[in-house]
Design a protein around this motif. Structure first.
Motif, PDB file in Angstrom:
ATOM      1  N   ILE A 234       0.836  -1.204   0.000  1.00  0.00           N
ATOM      2  CA  ILE A 234       0.000   0.000   0.000  1.00  0.00           C
ATOM      3  C   ILE A 234       0.867   1.249   0.000  1.00  0.00           C
ATOM      4  O   ILE A 234       0.604   2.218  -0.720  1.00  0.00           O
ATOM      5  N   GLY A 235       1.957   1.243   0.783  1.00  0.00           N
ATOM      6  CA  GLY A 235       2.866   2.382   0.816  1.00  0.00           C
ATOM      7  C   GLY A 235       3.529   2.638  -0.526  1.00  0.00           C
ATOM      8  O   GLY A 235       3.644   3.792  -0.961  1.00  0.00           O
ATOM      9  N   LEU A 236       3.960   1.580  -1.210  1.00  0.00           N
ATOM     10  CA  LEU A 236       4.556   1.750  -2.538  1.00  0.00           C
ATOM     11  C   LEU A 236       3.552   2.314  -3.534  1.00  0.00           C
ATOM     12  O   LEU A 236       3.900   3.120  -4.399  1.00  0.00           O
ATOM     13  N   ASN A 237       2.289   1.881  -3.426  1.00  0.00           N
ATOM     14  CA  ASN A 237       1.259   2.435  -4.309  1.00  0.00           C
ATOM     15  C   ASN A 237       1.042   3.921  -4.042  1.00  0.00           C
ATOM     16  O   ASN A 237       0.871   4.703  -4.968  1.00  0.00           O
ATOM     17  N   PHE A 238       1.039   4.318  -2.762  1.00  0.00           N
ATOM     18  CA  PHE A 238       0.895   5.737  -2.444  1.00  0.00           C
ATOM     19  C   PHE A 238       2.091   6.535  -2.948  1.00  0.00           C
ATOM     20  O   PHE A 238       1.941   7.661  -3.415  1.00  0.00           O
ATOM     21  N   MET A 239       3.288   5.964  -2.857  1.00  0.00           N
ATOM     22  CA  MET A 239       4.479   6.675  -3.312  1.00  0.00           C
ATOM     23  C   MET A 239       4.510   6.829  -4.832  1.00  0.00           C
ATOM     24  O   MET A 239       5.015   7.830  -5.346  1.00  0.00           O
ATOM     25  N   SER A 240       3.998   5.867  -5.563  1.00  0.00           N
ATOM     26  CA  SER A 240       4.059   5.931  -7.021  1.00  0.00           C
ATOM     27  C   SER A 240       2.876   6.678  -7.643  1.00  0.00           C
ATOM     28  O   SER A 240       2.887   6.944  -8.834  1.00  0.00           O
TER      29      SER A 240
END
Length: 170
Positions: free
Chosen positions: A112-118
């Protein structure tokens, strides 16, 4: 009468000996009907490899679960009375599932964090336009008759979407 007719028919299978004899006989063929096409399917019939792997996987999962539950919950004196003296510490009966659950929760959190970052921020124009965006063409073809040609594919502008969604319908 019917039983005698079944005994006389060489293709009737009513005993294990006849089944074995038919399996050894090369001239005897058995056709299985496929429910999809309704025709006999020649060739080898048997389980597909994926079916075998699924069956073996399900059976081994049940056996492994049973062994785990016996190891985790049966008291040590009972295991010693059966003859089991060498087994892992009971600490691992709680530690491994706990570590596995924490790993899954952390993996989901990182995903979820990687999706928010990208994802671009909401104020960015990249949320509305990208390299694949197409502006509507301003070309007006000549009309012959009542039929209009199909317009080329394009994106709907944000002003048109806002007008459709937020203007009062009268």
């Amino acid at each position: 009468m019917l039983k005698e007719k079944a005994m006389e028919d060489p293709r009737s299978v009513n005993s294990p000996r006849r089944i074995l004899r038919f399996s050894k006989n090369r001239r005897a063929t058995v056709s299985f009907l496929d429910p999809d096409d309704g025709f006999g399917v020649p060739g080898d019939h048997g389980p597909k490899p994926s079916e075998v792997y699924g069956f073996v996987g399900s059976i081994s999962t049940v056996v492994a679960t049973a062994i785990f539950l016996v190891w985790a919950y049966v008291p040590e004196p009972w295991l010693h009375s059966v003859g089991l003296f060498y087994y892992p510490s009971r600490y691992w009966a709680l530690a491994v599932p706990s570590y596995a659950m924490v790993t899954v929760v952390l993996a989901i959190g990182f995903y979820i964090g990687l999706n928010f970052m990208s994802t671009p921020p909401p104020t960015s124009f990249n949320t509305m336009f990208d390299e694949f965006s197409r502006e509507p063409s301003s070309f007006v073809p000549s009309v012959e008759g009542d039929e209009l040609p199909i317009e080329p594919i394009s994106d709907i502008g944000i002003n048109q979407i806002n007008e459709l969604m937020f203007n009062d319908l009268r």
